[in-house]
Design a protein around this motif. Structure first.
Motif, short mmCIF file in Angstrom:
data_model
loop_
_atom_site.label_atom_id
_atom_site.label_comp_id
_atom_site.label_asym_id
_atom_site.label_seq_id
_atom_site.Cartn_x
_atom_site.Cartn_y
_atom_site.Cartn_z
N GLU A 172 -2.63 5.41 14.06
CA GLU A 172 -3.74 4.45 14.03
C GLU A 172 -3.80 3.73 12.68
N SER A 173 -4.35 2.50 12.70
CA SER A 173 -4.45 1.72 11.47
C SER A 173 -5.63 2.21 10.63
N LEU A 174 -5.40 2.33 9.36
CA LEU A 174 -6.46 2.80 8.46
C LEU A 174 -6.72 1.76 7.38
N THR A 175 -7.96 1.72 6.91
CA THR A 175 -8.29 0.89 5.75
C THR A 175 -8.86 1.80 4.65
N LEU A 176 -9.28 1.19 3.54
CA LEU A 176 -9.68 2.00 2.38
C LEU A 176 -10.82 2.97 2.71
N GLY A 177 -11.75 2.54 3.56
CA GLY A 177 -12.86 3.42 3.96
C GLY A 177 -12.30 4.71 4.56
N ASP A 178 -11.32 4.57 5.49
CA ASP A 178 -10.72 5.75 6.11
C ASP A 178 -10.06 6.64 5.05
N LEU A 179 -9.37 6.00 4.12
CA LEU A 179 -8.70 6.78 3.06
C LEU A 179 -9.72 7.60 2.27
N LEU A 180 -10.88 7.01 2.00
CA LEU A 180 -11.91 7.73 1.25
C LEU A 180 -12.43 8.94 2.04
N TYR A 181 -12.61 8.77 3.36
CA TYR A 181 -13.03 9.92 4.17
C TYR A 181 -12.00 11.03 4.08
N GLU A 182 -10.71 10.67 4.09
CA GLU A 182 -9.63 11.67 3.98
C GLU A 182 -9.70 12.37 2.61
N LEU A 183 -9.83 11.59 1.56
CA LEU A 183 -9.80 12.16 0.21
C LEU A 183 -11.04 13.02 -0.06
N ALA A 184 -12.12 12.70 0.64
CA ALA A 184 -13.36 13.47 0.45
C ALA A 184 -13.16 14.93 0.87
N THR A 185 -12.10 15.22 1.63
CA THR A 185 -11.88 16.60 2.09
C THR A 185 -10.96 17.39 1.13
N VAL A 186 -10.46 16.75 0.09
CA VAL A 186 -9.54 17.46 -0.82
C VAL A 186 -10.34 18.46 -1.67
N PRO A 187 -10.05 19.77 -1.54
CA PRO A 187 -10.83 20.76 -2.30
C PRO A 187 -10.73 20.51 -3.81
N GLY A 188 -11.85 20.64 -4.48
CA GLY A 188 -11.84 20.49 -5.95
C GLY A 188 -12.25 19.09 -6.40
N ILE A 189 -12.03 18.09 -5.56
CA ILE A 189 -12.38 16.72 -5.95
C ILE A 189 -13.87 16.50 -5.65
N SER A 236 0.84 -1.19 0.00
CA SER A 236 0.00 0.00 0.00
C SER A 236 0.88 1.24 0.00
N ARG A 237 0.48 2.25 -0.74
CA ARG A 237 1.22 3.53 -0.66
C ARG A 237 0.78 4.27 0.60
N PRO A 238 1.69 5.01 1.22
CA PRO A 238 1.33 5.71 2.46
C PRO A 238 0.32 6.84 2.22
N LEU A 239 -0.47 7.10 3.25
CA LEU A 239 -1.53 8.11 3.21
C LEU A 239 -1.03 9.46 2.70
N ALA A 240 0.10 9.94 3.25
CA ALA A 240 0.57 11.29 2.91
C ALA A 240 0.89 11.38 1.42
N GLN A 241 1.52 10.31 0.89
CA GLN A 241 1.89 10.29 -0.54
C GLN A 241 0.62 10.37 -1.41
N ILE A 242 -0.41 9.64 -1.00
CA ILE A 242 -1.66 9.61 -1.77
C ILE A 242 -2.36 10.98 -1.71
#
Ligand code: SAH
Ligand code: SF4
Ligand code: F3S
Length: 467
Positions: free
Chosen positions: A240-257, A201-207
């Motif tokens: 804390e451990s994250l799974t894809l669901g958590d990643l989606l919540y994070e990405l949902a906050t990216v302005p413009g997406i 998996s690629r790390p959260l910050a990189q994604i």
């Protein structure tokens, strides 16, 4: 037509203008991960002054990004290499450089064998080592024939140059973003665990960084990619451990997406958090590609899918309970060794229960090196053909019914590209259907409300809703 992909932030390179740059033609086979990788290889080559061309005749380097999933896919590569060998001879007669590179899953699976079967090839490079492509070409230019198929110890994503803003813009308003690679599932028919290696998996910050850069370049919709994307795992800011669901919540906050999608998922990795994400996140599109392969538990076991048909159906019920409008998509294999008429009917019954909006289906193809290749009781090709036809007719009927169900509905579409007629644009529905609309005042990248006025099996027609 050539598209300038030369990187602006590469000070260590000689400046070339469009006329004396080397040109690369990239041909992509296989899945979306290869599409993403082709873009990243083009980025890496841009640093070496390569510009991308859409015309193979114009190229100094032809790169085949290959797929090994079925026998036919792999064979296509060798026939393409036959044609390239002839081009190389013609170029040599003119005294012009012409290099041939083979990347992707055939490169990883066959390595040296490619050089033996196709001596015109200069470089064979596996998916884990794309950041070493410029170096490999340099060595080839010096006379080596290069095979780079080791699993690199370094992280290729850290070594690949980021895609610059101009290139992001040129690639459109939707983008792929690989978050996970490889597979540990070892379905007995499948080469992916061997060609792409184990799950990483690629790390959260990189994604997040890549997603922000994409948004900055005008991207509105991101599709997260992985051979097994819902096996993604990472660490949050507090460890804390994250799974894809958590990643989606994070990405949902990216302005413009405005839209998020992900593919491809395995039923075993659909965890509660991911289902919650479908419940909570409006940016997460109501579309799920969840391959099941077969509907018979006996065959699922022989395939090492590690889930039953009933477990798959229960999972879909749980997802539909929180997101009733979700469109289901899947992959099917007919004629796995030992598949009886009754097994096949179980697959048909499962399809009738699910009602797919879209699906991909294939005849089983024996892949050397996989456990499936060792099994006796292969199904006759004529039987496979007959089963595939019946299965595809049913899936086609379901797709048509799904599209017809959209008639008269008002929906949001993301405008992706110009249509055939002046003033016409083609957009994408939340359920991944292609939608035509006359919308002169709108621009690519806009999300507009339309009413569906006509439906075909593969696309929808619509009119703009005023307001
Ligand atoms: N990682 C994804 C998809 C992998 S390949 C997943 O797990 O679903 C895409 C599809 O190709 C598979 O879902 C399967 O339906 C098909 N496929 C893989 N190997 C195959 C084979 N040997 N013969 C026929 N189809 C195959
Ligand atoms: Fe192949 Fe199975 Fe892995 Fe999908 S989950 S990539 S089908 S081994
Ligand atoms: Fe093909 Fe490799 Fe994708 S085998 S389907 S290109 S992971």
């Amino acid at each position: 037509m050539t598209q300038d992909i030369a990187s602006l932030d590469a000070p260590d390179l000689p400046v070339r203008d469009g006329s004396n740059s080397r040109k690369v033609f990239v041909k992509t086979y296989g899945c979306q991960m290869n599409v993403y990788d082709s873009g990243r290889m083009a980025d890496a080559l841009a640093r070496d002054g390569y510009v991308q061309t859409e015309d193979m005749q114009d190229a100094d380097l032809v790169l085949l990004n290959t797929c090994h999933i079925r026998e036919k896919a792999a064979e296509k590569v060798y026939s393409a290499l036959g044609r390239l060998r002839d081009m190389k001879k013609e170029r040599a007669a003119e005294g012009r450089e012409f290099m041939i590179g083979v990347a992707g899953c055939v490169a990883q699976a066959e390595g040296e064998e490619i050089l033996r079967r196709a001596p015109a090839v200069d470089v064979v490079i596996g998916p884990q080592t794309y950041h070493r492509l410029p170096e490999a070409l340099k060595r080839a230019r010096a006379g080596d024939r290069v095979v780079e198929t080791d699993y690199a110890v370094e992280d290729k994503f850290e070594h690949l140059p980021a895609t610059d803003k101009a290139k992001i813009r040129a690639r459109g308003v939707t983008a792929f973003l690989t978050v996970q690679e490889g597979c540990d599932k070892f379905c007995t028919f499948c080469v992916v665990p061997y060609t792409r290696g184990s799950e990483v998996s690629r790390p959260l910050a990189q994604i997040l960084d890549e997603a922000k850069k994409l948004a900055d370049g005008g991207v509105r919709e991101i599709t997260l990619l992985g051979q097994n994307v819902n096996a993604w795992h990472g660490q949050g800011r507090n460890g804390e451990s994250l799974t894809l669901g958590d990643l989606l919540y994070e990405l949902a906050t990216v302005p413009g997406i405005a839209r998020l999608r992900y593919t491809t998922s395995h039923p075993r990795d659909m965890d509660d958090r991911l289902i919650e994400a479908h419940r909570d996140l409006r940016v997460l599109m109501p579309y799920l590609h969840l391959p099941v392969q077969a509907g018979s538990d006996r065959i699922l076991k022989a395939m090492n899918r590690r889930h039953t048909a009933a477990e798959y159906l229960t999972l879909i019920e749980r997802i539909r309970a929180v997101r009733p409008d979700i469109a289901m998509s899947g992959d099917f294999i007919v004629g796995f060794p030992g598949e009886t008429d009754a097994d096949f009917e179980a697959t048909m019954a499962l399809i009738k229960t699910v009602h797919y909006a879209q699906a991909f289906s294939f005849k089983y193809s024996t892949r050397p090196g996989t456990p499936g290749a060792e099994l006796g009781d292969q199904v006759d090709d004529a039987v496979k053909t007959e089963r595939l036809e019946r299965l595809q007719a049913l899936l086609f009927e379901q797709q048509r019914a799904f599209n017809e169900g959209c008639m008269d509905k008002e929906i949001d579409i993301l405008l992706e590209k110009p249509g055939r007629m002046p003033g016409q644009l083609i957009g994408r529905s939340p359920w991944l259907q292609s939608v035509n609309v006359d919308a002169k005042a709108s621009q690519i990248g806009d999300i507009i409300k339309v009413r569906i006025t006509g439906t075909g099996p593969n696309s929808l027609f619509s009119e703009l809703v005023a307001g």
